[in-house]
Design a protein around this motif. Structure first.
Motif: not given
Length: 136
Positions: A80-89
């Motif tokens: 999956s794209p890591c966009e969600g992790a980037d947003q959380m960070v």
């Protein structure tokens, strides 16, 4: 890789996570329940160790339980794209920076109050600072 399952004490020692915290993470579903012996003792495997290390590192970085749960869900979908992790960070970083600014103000106020020059409480700058209204 561990060849044999290990008990909760072993998991605690390898991760520096308190035994009660491990039980709590199991209770809230953050850590999957381990197999149990006939006597009811928990038997952890490497997958538990790796997951608990992930959780511990996330907590050390100040992530909430809900954020760690979401990051674990992302970690379980490696394609999956890591966009969600980037947003959380990014959100967490904003919060950390806000806290740093608040702590800087707190430090400056405490430095201002430090080393009271008064000989008696009536002249004490610390007591005066605490009874004065907060700055706007």
């Amino acid at each position: 890789m561990t060849l044999q399952p290990f008990n909760i004490g072993g998991l605690s020692r390898q991760t520096s996570v308190n035994i009660e915290t491990i039980r709590y993470y199991e209770k809230i579903g953050l850590l999957p329940p381990p197999a149990r012996t006939q006597g009811g003792f928990r038997q952890y495997e490497d997958r538990h160790l790796q997951r608990l290390r992930f959780i511990r590192r996330g907590r050390d970085l100040g992530f909430s339980i809900d954020s760690i749960r979401a990051l674990l869900a992302l970690a379980e979908r490696p394609d999956s794209p890591c966009e969600g992790a980037d947003q959380m960070v990014a959100l967490h970083l904003d919060e950390v920076e806000r806290k740093i600014a608040d702590l800087t103000l707190l430090r400056d106020e405490l430095r201002r109050m430090k080393n009271c020059c008064g000989q008696v409480v009536a002249e004490c700058q610390i007591i005066g600072s605490l009874t004065a209204s907060a700055p706007p």
